[in-house]
Design a protein around this motif. Sequence first.
Motif, PDB file in Angstrom:
ATOM      1  N   TYR A   7      -4.693  -6.133  -1.313  1.00  0.00           N
ATOM      2  CA  TYR A   7      -4.178  -7.432  -1.711  1.00  0.00           C
ATOM      3  C   TYR A   7      -3.596  -8.182  -0.517  1.00  0.00           C
ATOM      4  O   TYR A   7      -3.336  -9.364  -0.608  1.00  0.00           O
ATOM      5  CB  TYR A   7      -3.079  -7.298  -2.769  1.00  0.00           C
ATOM      6  N   HIS A   8      -3.372  -7.504   0.585  1.00  0.00           N
ATOM      7  CA  HIS A   8      -2.765  -8.123   1.757  1.00  0.00           C
ATOM      8  C   HIS A   8      -3.865  -8.756   2.601  1.00  0.00           C
ATOM      9  O   HIS A   8      -4.968  -8.239   2.702  1.00  0.00           O
ATOM     10  CB  HIS A   8      -1.997  -7.093   2.573  1.00  0.00           C
ATOM     11  N   GLY A   9      -3.577  -9.849   3.232  1.00  0.00           N
ATOM     12  CA  GLY A   9      -4.574 -10.527   4.047  1.00  0.00           C
ATOM     13  C   GLY A   9      -5.441 -11.444   3.201  1.00  0.00           C
ATOM     14  O   GLY A   9      -5.302 -11.540   1.985  1.00  0.00           O
ATOM     15  N   ALA A  15      -0.035  -5.085 -13.307  1.00  0.00           N
ATOM     16  CA  ALA A  15       1.390  -4.985 -12.994  1.00  0.00           C
ATOM     17  C   ALA A  15       1.841  -3.532 -12.869  1.00  0.00           C
ATOM     18  O   ALA A  15       2.685  -3.198 -12.046  1.00  0.00           O
ATOM     19  CB  ALA A  15       2.216  -5.706 -14.052  1.00  0.00           C
ATOM     20  N   ALA A  16       1.240  -2.650 -13.672  1.00  0.00           N
ATOM     21  CA  ALA A  16       1.597  -1.227 -13.667  1.00  0.00           C
ATOM     22  C   ALA A  16       0.772  -0.415 -12.676  1.00  0.00           C
ATOM     23  O   ALA A  16       0.902   0.798 -12.607  1.00  0.00           O
ATOM     24  CB  ALA A  16       1.418  -0.650 -15.067  1.00  0.00           C
ATOM     25  N   ARG A  17      -0.089  -1.097 -11.904  1.00  0.00           N
ATOM     26  CA  ARG A  17      -0.956  -0.439 -10.904  1.00  0.00           C
ATOM     27  C   ARG A  17      -1.992   0.492 -11.542  1.00  0.00           C
ATOM     28  O   ARG A  17      -2.464   1.424 -10.934  1.00  0.00           O
ATOM     29  CB  ARG A  17      -0.150   0.349  -9.887  1.00  0.00           C
ATOM     30  N   PRO A  46       5.721 -13.654  -2.248  1.00  0.00           N
ATOM     31  CA  PRO A  46       4.421 -13.352  -1.637  1.00  0.00           C
ATOM     32  C   PRO A  46       3.815 -12.097  -2.257  1.00  0.00           C
ATOM     33  O   PRO A  46       4.529 -11.178  -2.671  1.00  0.00           O
ATOM     34  CB  PRO A  46       4.735 -13.130  -0.159  1.00  0.00           C
ATOM     35  N   ILE A  47       2.495 -12.074  -2.318  1.00  0.00           N
ATOM     36  CA  ILE A  47       1.797 -10.937  -2.928  1.00  0.00           C
ATOM     37  C   ILE A  47       2.155  -9.633  -2.226  1.00  0.00           C
ATOM     38  O   ILE A  47       2.254  -8.587  -2.860  1.00  0.00           O
ATOM     39  CB  ILE A  47       0.270 -11.182  -2.969  1.00  0.00           C
ATOM     40  N   GLU A  48       2.371  -9.694  -0.914  1.00  0.00           N
ATOM     41  CA  GLU A  48       2.736  -8.484  -0.157  1.00  0.00           C
ATOM     42  C   GLU A  48       4.087  -7.925  -0.593  1.00  0.00           C
ATOM     43  O   GLU A  48       4.324  -6.725  -0.491  1.00  0.00           O
ATOM     44  CB  GLU A  48       2.775  -8.778   1.350  1.00  0.00           C
ATOM     45  N   GLN A  49       4.947  -8.780  -1.085  1.00  0.00           N
ATOM     46  CA  GLN A  49       6.258  -8.321  -1.553  1.00  0.00           C
ATOM     47  C   GLN A  49       6.170  -7.751  -2.973  1.00  0.00           C
ATOM     48  O   GLN A  49       6.840  -6.776  -3.298  1.00  0.00           O
ATOM     49  CB  GLN A  49       7.260  -9.478  -1.511  1.00  0.00           C
ATOM     50  N   ALA A  90      -3.173 -10.322  -9.561  1.00  0.00           N
ATOM     51  CA  ALA A  90      -2.057 -10.006  -8.663  1.00  0.00           C
ATOM     52  C   ALA A  90      -1.502 -11.268  -8.012  1.00  0.00           C
ATOM     53  O   ALA A  90      -0.282 -11.445  -7.911  1.00  0.00           O
ATOM     54  CB  ALA A  90      -2.504  -9.001  -7.609  1.00  0.00           C
ATOM     55  N   GLU A  91      -2.391 -12.152  -7.566  1.00  0.00           N
ATOM     56  CA  GLU A  91      -1.936 -13.410  -6.959  1.00  0.00           C
ATOM     57  C   GLU A  91      -1.185 -14.265  -7.973  1.00  0.00           C
ATOM     58  O   GLU A  91      -0.170 -14.879  -7.642  1.00  0.00           O
ATOM     59  CB  GLU A  91      -3.123 -14.178  -6.381  1.00  0.00           C
TER      60      GLU A  91
END
Length: 71
Positions: free
Chosen positions: A48-50, A17-19, A37-40, A27-28
């Motif tokens: 994490y995108h795609g 969460a804190a990167r 959405p994960i992208e948001q 993350a999902e």
Amino acid sequence: MLAQALGKSPSLISKVAARKARSRVVAEALAKALHKPIEQVFPDIAEYHGAPLTKAEKQKKQRELAALLSK
């Protein structure tokens, strides 16, 4: 509760969460728990995108890495 549901440590959840750590599974799960959405939730982490790697793609990458490291 999320850590327990995933069988992961609470510190891993916090770090993702804190990167400070990366885990697509975590993350999902965080994105699902937030109903977003994960992208948001993680717009700054492109991997994490795609779509995630398929099992065959992951195995291929692991073989390539093993070959590279054995040289």
